[in-house]
Design an enzyme around this catalytic site. Structure first.
Site, PDB file in Angstrom:
ATOM      1  N   CYS A   1       0.844  -1.194   0.000  1.00  0.00           N
ATOM      2  CA  CYS A   1       0.000   0.000   0.000  1.00  0.00           C
ATOM      3  C   CYS A   1       0.882   1.248   0.000  1.00  0.00           C
ATOM      4  O   CYS A   1       1.987   1.243   0.542  1.00  0.00           O
ATOM      5  CB  CYS A   1      -0.916   0.012   1.212  1.00  0.00           C
ATOM      6  SG  CYS A   1      -2.089   1.402   1.206  1.00  0.00           S
TER       7      CYS A   1
ATOM      8  N   ASP B   1       0.418   3.763   1.692  1.00  0.00           N
ATOM      9  CA  ASP B   1       0.377   4.327   3.044  1.00  0.00           C
ATOM     10  C   ASP B   1       1.788   4.556   3.606  1.00  0.00           C
ATOM     11  O   ASP B   1       2.629   3.653   3.583  1.00  0.00           O
ATOM     12  CB  ASP B   1      -0.407   3.359   3.951  1.00  0.00           C
ATOM     13  CG  ASP B   1      -0.789   3.988   5.285  1.00  0.00           C
ATOM     14  OD1 ASP B   1       0.112   4.445   6.009  1.00  0.00           O
ATOM     15  OD2 ASP B   1      -1.997   3.997   5.600  1.00  0.00           O
TER      16      ASP B   1
ATOM     17  N   ARG C   1       2.871   4.637   6.470  1.00  0.00           N
ATOM     18  CA  ARG C   1       3.227   3.885   7.678  1.00  0.00           C
ATOM     19  C   ARG C   1       3.689   2.464   7.385  1.00  0.00           C
ATOM     20  O   ARG C   1       4.004   1.713   8.299  1.00  0.00           O
ATOM     21  CB  ARG C   1       2.012   3.838   8.626  1.00  0.00           C
ATOM     22  CG  ARG C   1       1.533   5.212   9.054  1.00  0.00           C
ATOM     23  CD  ARG C   1       0.164   5.127   9.693  1.00  0.00           C
ATOM     24  NE  ARG C   1      -0.848   4.663   8.745  1.00  0.00           N
ATOM     25  CZ  ARG C   1      -2.122   4.455   9.066  1.00  0.00           C
ATOM     26  NH1 ARG C   1      -2.549   4.647  10.285  1.00  0.00           N
ATOM     27  NH2 ARG C   1      -2.980   4.044   8.143  1.00  0.00           N
TER      28      ARG C   1
ATOM     29  N   HIS D   1      -2.359  -3.967   5.004  1.00  0.00           N
ATOM     30  CA  HIS D   1      -2.201  -3.553   6.409  1.00  0.00           C
ATOM     31  C   HIS D   1      -3.559  -3.220   7.010  1.00  0.00           C
ATOM     32  O   HIS D   1      -4.445  -2.715   6.326  1.00  0.00           O
ATOM     33  CB  HIS D   1      -1.258  -2.339   6.509  1.00  0.00           C
ATOM     34  CG  HIS D   1      -1.805  -1.100   5.882  1.00  0.00           C
ATOM     35  ND1 HIS D   1      -2.349  -0.067   6.603  1.00  0.00           N
ATOM     36  CD2 HIS D   1      -1.930  -0.734   4.580  1.00  0.00           C
ATOM     37  CE1 HIS D   1      -2.761   0.888   5.777  1.00  0.00           C
ATOM     38  NE2 HIS D   1      -2.521   0.503   4.542  1.00  0.00           N
TER      39      HIS D   1
ATOM     40  N   CYS E   1      -6.297   0.163   6.729  1.00  0.00           N
ATOM     41  CA  CYS E   1      -5.985   0.703   5.391  1.00  0.00           C
ATOM     42  C   CYS E   1      -7.089   1.677   4.958  1.00  0.00           C
ATOM     43  O   CYS E   1      -8.261   1.299   4.865  1.00  0.00           O
ATOM     44  CB  CYS E   1      -5.874  -0.441   4.390  1.00  0.00           C
ATOM     45  SG  CYS E   1      -5.489   0.098   2.714  1.00  0.00           S
TER      46      CYS E   1
END
Ligand code: CO
Length: 210
Positions: free
Chosen positions: A42, A44, A46, A98, A101
């Site tokens: 992803c 993302d 993080r 994750h 998400c």
């Protein structure tokens, strides 16, 4: 100080630290790459592939998009996949989703997000396919977590459905496919599915090669 300056300063410090340990580090790095892994994760911030797996430059070939999707018309993903499999001959493809998400969460609502609706549609297809199963789960967070895991499993299926992966399986028994979910609360990765050559069948999507 402008916030982006921090990144450039950190880069200088990083390069110096690498050279301090090994003065040939970048000479060696510039010679070429032979990563064993393709990571589809992803976008993302993080979930940085190398950071959470403690990998070094040269170890992981990376592709990231919203909600770690394998969309069969996505030329970007398919180009990365073909290069990784046919040229780099990577041994493992990891799809890492994750919990929490944002892409998956958005796809589970009925909100209109404009252009990104088109991308979320691919996630919505997964949601609709497993709607009854997911809505048998009463706790909302548990349902969300289950959807994240189901999405990773579906994207592994989408990889297996590609002629790129199937041809490689026929020729070299590689790559192995791994579906993982990063638990953002613990920092740990959970394995949710593994598929190797010879373990996948489909009366519809399996190709016969000459
Ligand atoms: Co995400």
């Amino acid at each position: 100080m402008k916030d982006y300056r921090k990144l450039l300063l950190n880069n200088k410090a990083w390069a110096s630290a690498r050279l301090e340990v090994d003065e040939h580090y970048f000479d060696d790095l510039s010679k070429g790459q032979s990563p064993l892994f393709l990571w589809i994760g992803c976008a993302d911030s993080r979930v940085p592939a190398e950071e959470i797996t403690h990998a070094d430059p040269g170890e992981i070939f990376v592709h990231r998009n919203v909600a770690n999707m394998v969309v069969h018309t996505d030329m970007n993903l398919l180009s990365v996949l073909q290069y990784a499999v046919e040229v780099l001959k990577i041994k493992h493809i990891i799809i890492c989703g994750h919990y929490n998400c944002g892409g998956v969460k958005a796809a589970m609502t009925n909100k209109d997000f404009g252009l990104i609706n088109k991308w979320l549609r691919n996630i919505k297809e997964v949601y609709e396919k497993h709607y009854d199963e997911l809505h048998a789960i009463e706790n909302e967070q548990s349902r969300f977590n289950a959807m994240v895991e189901l999405n990773v499993k579906e994207q592994i299926q989408n990889l297996a459905k590609t002629s790129i992966v199937q041809k490689a399986w026929k020729n070299s028994q590689l790559p192995h496919l791994h579906g993982w979910v990063f638990d953002i609360h613990k920092g740990e990765i959970k394995e949710v599915v593994n598929i190797s050559a010879g373990e996948w069948e489909s009366p519809v999507f399996k190709y016969e090669f000459e």
